[in-house]
Write an enzyme that holds these catalytic residues in place. Structure first.
Site, PDB file in Angstrom:
ATOM      1  N   HIS A  88      37.524  37.261  40.373  1.00  0.00           N
ATOM      2  CA  HIS A  88      37.541  35.809  40.144  1.00  0.00           C
ATOM      3  C   HIS A  88      36.408  35.433  39.189  1.00  0.00           C
ATOM      4  O   HIS A  88      35.322  36.003  39.239  1.00  0.00           O
ATOM      5  CB  HIS A  88      37.399  35.065  41.476  1.00  0.00           C
ATOM      6  N   GLU A 157      43.621  33.071  34.793  1.00  0.00           N
ATOM      7  CA  GLU A 157      42.906  31.814  35.048  1.00  0.00           C
ATOM      8  C   GLU A 157      41.868  31.581  33.953  1.00  0.00           C
ATOM      9  O   GLU A 157      40.755  32.139  34.025  1.00  0.00           O
ATOM     10  CB  GLU A 157      42.162  31.889  36.378  1.00  0.00           C
TER      11      GLU A 157
HETATM   12  C1  PEP Z   1      40.425  29.015  41.344  1.00  0.00           C
HETATM   13  O1  PEP Z   1      39.361  28.921  41.910  1.00  0.00           O
HETATM   14  O2  PEP Z   1      40.998  30.103  41.305  1.00  0.00           O
HETATM   15  C2  PEP Z   1      40.996  27.835  40.715  1.00  0.00           C
HETATM   16  C3  PEP Z   1      42.068  28.002  40.002  1.00  0.00           C
HETATM   17  O3  PEP Z   1      40.344  26.632  40.906  1.00  0.00           O
HETATM   18  P1  PEP Z   1      40.879  25.170  40.512  1.00  0.00           P
HETATM   19  O4  PEP Z   1      42.323  25.082  40.959  1.00  0.00           O
HETATM   20  O5  PEP Z   1      39.993  24.224  41.247  1.00  0.00           O
HETATM   21  O6  PEP Z   1      40.771  25.050  39.033  1.00  0.00           O
END
Ligand code: PEP
Length: 234
Positions: A88, A157
């Site tokens: 992450h 992400e």
């Molecule tokens: C995450 O922590 O993986 C994430 C996507 O956070 P957020 O949805 O708050 O952007």
């Protein structure tokens, strides 16, 4: 579809239990064949009477031992937890995990047969350097990871989208997911400011197999609404 909630350093043991009761009741009434996952903080890991996969946000690559502040396999086994987030962006960029640390952790939990949600994503300066730089950066984050592992789920992400309310356009998500799908024949999630308002459009994209949700998962009604958005793809 996979819909996963990452509580990060939010919620307590008690509020997590209340949340799981409500979510479990919602899922047992609805007819979703989606996989719903929740990653509570380590102090709230437990068994819950609901059709929900419980995963750990982090663990150290050890069964047990002298690693102050960490949890290992033994603490996860107590609750039959065999799902783990690895890589992450907050662990990479805030807590300083290197790709080497991450590979080591991945290999340890892979050897234990864990389901691993492996996160990748670029910071804004890489994004602004163009699509070749972006794909190169993501490829480096996949370096040393067994992409053929059948317990692997990848979450794309973008760092600049996490917790900011910003998201790439759906065209950009599609483009990047399509490029990643050429390398990874495993489920591919999108994460970064997913909320009820954008979940449907994101999950309608052909190369999106689900979402990883941080902030919006903390409100049970928002998370339920995101789960309802899985209906968008037939
Ligand atoms: C995450 O922590 O993986 C994430 C996507 O956070 P957020 O949805 O708050 O952007």
């Amino acid at each position: 579809m996979i819909v996963a909630a990452n509580f990060k350093t939010n919620m307590t043991r008690q509020s997590t239990r209340e949340y799981m009761d409500v979510l479990g009741a919602f899922l047992s009434k609805a007819q979703y064949d989606d996989t719903i996952m929740v990653f509570p903080p380590a102090t709230a890991l437990d068994r819950f009477d609901a059709d929900i996969v419980i995963g750990a946000q982090n663990a150290y690559a050890t069964r047990n031992g002298a690693y102050t502040g960490e949890i290992g396999l033994e603490q996860l086994e107590e609750f039959d937890i065999n799902t783990l987030l690895i890589g992450h962006s907050e662990r990479r960029h805030v807590l300083g995990e290197t790709q080497e640390d991450i590979i080591h952790k991945f290999n340890f939990f892979k050897a234990q047969g864990f389901k691993i949600i492996y996160c990748i994503g670029e910071p804004i300066e890489i994004r602004e350097s163009g699509s070749d730089a972006l794909m190169e950066y993501l490829e480096c984050q996949l370096d040393g990871i067994d992409l053929g592992y059948d317990g692997l789920i990848v979450a794309y992400e973008p760092v600049w989208a996490i917790g900011t309310g910003l998201t790439p356009s759906t065209d950009d998500v599609l483009l990047i997911h399509n490029a990643l799908k050429k390398m990874i024949q495993r489920p591919l999630l999108y994460g970064g400011s997913v909320k009820p308002e954008n979940a449907k459009a994101i999950m309608a994209l052909s190369s999106v197999d689900g979402v990883l949700v941080g902030g919006a998962s903390l409100k049970i009604d928002d998370f339920k609404s995101i789960i309802q958005s899985t209906d968008s793809r037939i």
